[in-house]
Write an enzyme that holds these catalytic residues in place. Structure first.
Site, short mmCIF file in Angstrom:
data_model
loop_
_atom_site.label_atom_id
_atom_site.label_comp_id
_atom_site.label_asym_id
_atom_site.label_seq_id
_atom_site.Cartn_x
_atom_site.Cartn_y
_atom_site.Cartn_z
N ASN A 86 -9.04 -4.46 -10.97
CA ASN A 86 -8.41 -4.44 -9.66
C ASN A 86 -9.46 -4.35 -8.55
OD1 ASN A 86 -6.23 -4.23 -7.67
ND2 ASN A 86 -4.98 -3.55 -9.39
N HIS A 112 -12.06 -6.92 -10.06
CA HIS A 112 -12.21 -7.11 -11.51
C HIS A 112 -13.66 -7.20 -11.98
CE1 HIS A 112 -7.98 -7.33 -11.82
NE2 HIS A 112 -7.80 -8.62 -11.67
N HIS A 181 -6.06 -8.87 -18.94
CA HIS A 181 -5.39 -9.63 -17.88
C HIS A 181 -4.61 -10.83 -18.44
CE1 HIS A 181 -4.58 -11.05 -13.89
NE2 HIS A 181 -5.47 -10.26 -13.32
N ALA A 182 -3.90 -10.63 -19.55
CA ALA A 182 -3.10 -11.73 -20.10
C ALA A 182 -1.94 -12.08 -19.17
CB ALA A 182 -2.57 -11.35 -21.48
N ASP A 251 2.49 -7.95 -6.61
CA ASP A 251 1.09 -7.76 -7.00
C ASP A 251 0.76 -6.33 -6.62
OD1 ASP A 251 -1.50 -7.98 -7.82
OD2 ASP A 251 -2.10 -9.52 -6.37
N GLN A 287 -0.35 -2.55 -13.06
CA GLN A 287 -0.27 -3.56 -12.00
C GLN A 287 0.69 -4.64 -12.48
OE1 GLN A 287 -2.12 -3.26 -9.14
NE2 GLN A 287 -1.96 -5.25 -8.15
N GLU A 315 -0.70 -5.20 -16.16
CA GLU A 315 -2.05 -4.72 -16.42
C GLU A 315 -2.09 -3.19 -16.34
OE1 GLU A 315 -4.64 -6.97 -13.55
OE2 GLU A 315 -2.70 -7.92 -13.17
#
Length: 347
Positions: A86, A112, A181-182, A251, A287, A315
């Site tokens: 993030n 990230h 982060h899929a 988001d 997230q 996430e």
């Protein structure tokens, strides 16, 4: 009695010469109900197949068929991101009186892990009976972060449950927050949108953000979800929910109980196929991202294009910019301590 998980490894490709030309391996974990493929580059989940109600397997994560896709710019498909998942406001933080400046790769912020985060590097794999453990040493000063950081990311598969464990140790005090982060679409990757998914998130509060997606951070701005579009404690059908509240998408960080034991925190259900995914974690935040920045420009697997809202991410991580917000959960790992978090995905 449960059938064992099969683990296979094969070569997936070779890094470009300017990146050292090393071999990237792919690891295939297979149970009776889930098949998952993971790269030694960025610990990337490239494929995750689960069954629909008729027992038919489909791949439910976005990604690429070849290594080239992953070595070019992409929105962190399937990757482990770090040192800090993030956003960090203005890419700046202070540890023990010393200010550190990171690369700004997301407007005025660092996102990230920076320019070349954990998603873009090769990890050393070790095959386990039911999975694979990836290791790397992130050297002192990498991407501006202090300390030699040893990191282990372990994927294990048992039946319909994929476990991701993150461990780390450091030589100097450093911020750390690791996540995967899929991007998921339970209808199958390449499906046009996620509007017919039902989503629920076990969170009583969330973090409002400014226009650069940084939590506003005043102590009262850990906001209650009650009576807002962020109340996802009961399942909502995503498309209808976005319409009802005139939302462009989510988001946002949802605040979870800080208990450090395994808690069920989110669930996605796709009524047309019967596929369901549950997320359990030890992390204090999750997230929820609805693929708002996907724009159909990337060619994915099987020549699929990925338009806006064609996938979602859940996430599990620390809260965004926690390193600069003293009342947020602790973001620092100190020498002699171990960072140890686990997330379970149940299909």
């Amino acid at each position: 009695w449960r059938a064992m998980t099969e683990v296979e490894r094969e070569m997936f490709g070779q890094m470009p010469q300017e990146e050292g030309g090393a071999v990237v391996e792919k690891f295939r974990l297979k149970s009776d109900s889930v098949k998952v493929e993971i790269l030694s580059l960025g610990c990337i989940i490239t494929t995750l197949e689960t069954k629909d109600r008729d027992g038919k397997f489909s791949d439910i994560v976005l990604g690429f068929d070849t290594l080239e896709g992953y070595t070019r710019k992409h929105p962190f498909f399937g990757a482990v991101v770090g040192r800090v998942a993030n956003r960090i406001a203005k890419g700046r933080f202070t540890v023990d009186g010393k200010e550190h400046q990171l690369f700004l790769n997301n407007g005025p912020n660092s996102l990230h892990g920076g320019a070349r985060g954990f998603d873009k590097v090769l990890w050393s794999p070790q095959v386990l009976p039911n999975g694979v453990c990836f290791f790397r040493l992130s050297p002192d000063g990498e991407e501006g972060y202090p300390g030699d950081l040893k990191v282990w990311v372990t994927y294990t598969l048992c039946g319909g449950e994929l476990t991701i464990n993150y461990r780390a140790q450091t030589s100097k005090t450093t911020p750390i927050s690791l996540t995967n982060h899929a991007y998921f679409n339970l209808a199958g990757q390449g499906s046009q949108d996620i509007y017919d998914h039902e989503i629920s998130i076990e969170a009583d509060s969330y973090l409002p953000v400014d226009d650069t997606k940084i939590p506003t951070g005043a102590w009262w701005e850990v906001a209650a979800v009650q009576g807002t579009s962020f109340d996802l404690r009961q399942p909502v059908e995503l498309g209808k929910h976005l319409q009802k509240f005139h939302l462009d998408g989510f988001d946002h960080n949802f605040c979870l109980q800080e208990v450090q034991t395994r808690c069920p925190v989110a669930r996605a259900h796709h009524p047309p196929t019967g596929r369901t995914m549950e997320v359990h974690t030890t992390q204090p935040g999750i997230q929820f991202y609805t693929g708002n920045n996907l724009d159909g420009s990337l060619k994915g697997k099987d020549a699929a294009v990925y338009p806006k809202h064609s996938a979602f991410c859940l996430e599990t991580q620390n809260w965004p910019d926690a390193i600069n917000k003293p009342h947020f959960p602790n973001a620092l790992l100190r020498p002699g301590e171990e960072y140890n978090h686990t997330t379970w995905l149940l299909f």
